[in-house]
Design an enzyme around this catalytic site. Structure first.
Site, PDB file in Angstrom:
ATOM      1  N   GLY A 161      52.825  49.336  33.379  1.00  0.00           N
ATOM      2  CA  GLY A 161      53.879  48.030  33.429  1.00  0.00           C
ATOM      3  C   GLY A 161      53.191  47.164  32.824  1.00  0.00           C
ATOM      4  N   GLN A 185      48.003  33.564  38.781  1.00  0.00           N
ATOM      5  CA  GLN A 185      46.912  34.318  38.160  1.00  0.00           C
ATOM      6  C   GLN A 185      47.395  34.550  36.785  1.00  0.00           C
ATOM      7  OE1 GLN A 185      46.349  34.003  41.250  1.00  0.00           O
ATOM      8  NE2 GLN A 185      45.726  31.966  41.169  1.00  0.00           N
ATOM      9  N   TYR A 186      46.329  35.072  35.597  1.00  0.00           N
ATOM     10  CA  TYR A 186      47.168  35.910  34.159  1.00  0.00           C
ATOM     11  C   TYR A 186      46.191  36.478  33.866  1.00  0.00           C
ATOM     12  CZ  TYR A 186      51.904  34.012  35.160  1.00  0.00           C
ATOM     13  OH  TYR A 186      52.813  33.084  35.586  1.00  0.00           O
ATOM     14  N   TYR A 212      37.542  24.219  54.068  1.00  0.00           N
ATOM     15  CA  TYR A 212      37.398  25.499  55.009  1.00  0.00           C
ATOM     16  C   TYR A 212      37.487  24.344  56.362  1.00  0.00           C
ATOM     17  CZ  TYR A 212      36.160  29.366  51.677  1.00  0.00           C
ATOM     18  OH  TYR A 212      36.151  29.721  50.869  1.00  0.00           O
ATOM     19  N   GLU A 251      31.654  31.450  46.170  1.00  0.00           N
ATOM     20  CA  GLU A 251      32.217  30.555  45.147  1.00  0.00           C
ATOM     21  C   GLU A 251      30.832  29.219  44.861  1.00  0.00           C
ATOM     22  OE1 GLU A 251      34.639  28.689  47.770  1.00  0.00           O
ATOM     23  OE2 GLU A 251      35.096  30.951  48.989  1.00  0.00           O
ATOM     24  N   VAL A 269      45.204  43.628  41.811  1.00  0.00           N
ATOM     25  CA  VAL A 269      46.655  44.382  42.170  1.00  0.00           C
ATOM     26  C   VAL A 269      47.168  42.535  41.606  1.00  0.00           C
ATOM     27  CG1 VAL A 269      48.259  44.261  43.926  1.00  0.00           C
ATOM     28  CG2 VAL A 269      46.277  44.981  44.364  1.00  0.00           C
ATOM     29  N   PRO A 274      45.048  43.852  31.453  1.00  0.00           N
ATOM     30  CA  PRO A 274      43.519  43.654  31.641  1.00  0.00           C
ATOM     31  C   PRO A 274      42.593  44.349  31.250  1.00  0.00           C
ATOM     32  CG  PRO A 274      43.987  44.574  33.846  1.00  0.00           C
ATOM     33  CD  PRO A 274      45.426  43.300  32.859  1.00  0.00           C
TER      34      PRO A 274
END
Length: 405
Positions: A272, A207-208, A98, A140, A386, A277
């Site tokens: 699509g 990411q998947y 950061y 986090e 998204v 998910p």
């Protein structure tokens, strides 16, 4: 909470800073990548940098956070920041990164705004940054603690134990820990990061969604080969190079757009590859004996491009109060007229207390969200994710999730 003095300065300068922030962020990235080229090669999505999507997403998050601080000073914006924290945790971001961002961001602000950045203005926006950074670092830290790992220690080797071609452009990879460790738990709707070394030596991360039920013997990711300019570096590499017995570097599961555990009515709407998910959610509902009302909506180009087409129907049939509606833009078989074209919810029963989950291209999700709001479903009960930097469906929609590919 922003101090009273800084709040006044931020409120007065927000139109100027907000109006210039999309000029500031490219300068920020240029400066940061010049000093830390490894960030671009090994952390940030090069495709999103090339098309400026990441810059616009960062600009949006900073401006939205500053606006919330001055417009709603008594509210903690943790919900808005949750999606960013989950994304950061999936990348293994640590607190020491950061200050690096801070240094280059404020150098960019000074370069773009020049003399307008007085010491008073710089101090006020410095306070905004560290409030946002502090909130993210705290969120986090909680995510790492909940996962039982040290900060940033999210990566493990996973072996591919199976590969299935779902469609010509979608492949499912079944994964199992290569170190024989236990399967990490996850909630339906969460995702993992996958890190691969590309031919030029860069280690890119994407990411998947996990497309299996949480109680399965393996973890599945279903990857669509991304075409276009630029094409998806990681998705194309996975399709071309990864098969059974190969080992991938995969993160622990993260993501805040997850299936709730209530008994209320549920809508799962996808288009699509956004079905991944939703398939995980359906698999969980089916295996757990759910009896809640479930409406499943999916839109695709055709039967041939519909991933998990057979599983979609089989899982829906296992849920007593589930009903499915499928639209194909260009159907290749005999289908009822109302299922040709784009998803239209006008003839579907949707109670106002429905909790909705949306995933797919932004125009699809914007259309479905608009239809739901018109039907009386509160915005707070509509969750979306998204595949890409989250530029939002509206000017500001808290409690969302975003992924890089």
């Amino acid at each position: 909470m922003l101090s009273e003095k800084s709040a006044a300065v931020v409120r007065a300068t927000l139109p100027v800073v907000g109006g210039k922030i999309e000029e500031i962020t490219p300068v920020f990235y240029r400066k940061m990548f010049a000093e830390h080229p490894e960030f671009l090669r090994n952390l940030f999505n090069r495709g999103n940098q090339a098309n400026t999507a990441q810059s616009r997403a960062l600009a949006r998050s900073i401006a939205t956070f500053a606006s919330m601080l001055v417009e709603h000073p008594d509210q903690r914006p943790d919900e808005m920041l949750a999606r960013i924290a989950h994304k950061h945790a999936s990348l293994g971001i640590t607190p020491d990164q950061y200050p690096i961002v801070h240094r280059h961001l404020f150098a960019a602000i000074a370069e773009v705004l020049g003399d307008a950045v007085t010491p008073e203005v710089a101090a006020a926006w410095d306070e905004v940054y560290w409030l946002m950074a502090g909130a993210l670092i705290a969120l986090e830290a909680r995510l790492y603690a909940r996962a039982g790992v040290a900060e940033g220690d999210v990566w493990r080797p996973w072996r591919v134990v199976g590969r299935t071609e779902e469609t010509p452009d979608v492949a499912t990879f079944a994964l199992r820990p290569a170190d024989d460790g236990p399967l990490p738990p996850f909630r339906p709707g969460q995702y993992v990061s996958v890190q691969v070394e590309l031919p030029d030596g860069a280690r890119q991360i994407r990411q998947y969604s996990l497309s299996c039920a949480p109680d399965g013997a393996d973890r599945w990711i279903s990857v669509k080969r991304v075409a276009g300019d630029p094409a998806g570096e990681v998705s194309n590499w996975l399709h071309a190079n990864v098969g059974e017995n190969d080992v991938l570097t995969v993160s622990l599961p993260f993501g805040d757009v997850v299936l709730d555990d209530s008994d209320g009515p549920l809508l799962l709407a996808s288009a699509g590859i956004g079905c991944t998910p939703m398939i995980s959610m359906l698999a969980h509902l089916a295996s757990s004996g759910a009896t809640r009302p479930v409406t499943v909506v999916h839109a695709d180009r055709s039967e041939r491009t519909h991933p998990f087409r057979s599983e979609f129907g089989e899982l829906t049939e296992k849920i007593p109060q589930a009903v499915a509606h499928v639209w194909y833009e260009h159907p290749e078989g005999p289908w009822p007229a109302e299922r040709i074209g784009f998803a239209d919810l006008s003839d579907i029963e949707i109670p106002r207390d429905t909790r909705a989950y949306l995933c797919g291209p932004v125009p699809f999700m914007r259309s479905v969200r608009t239809q739901l709001l018109r039907r009386g479903v509160p915005a707070s009960r509509v969750h979306y994710e998204v595949f890409g930097p989250d530029l939002g469906l509206e000017s500001a929609v808290p409690g969302t999730g975003a992924r890089t590919e």
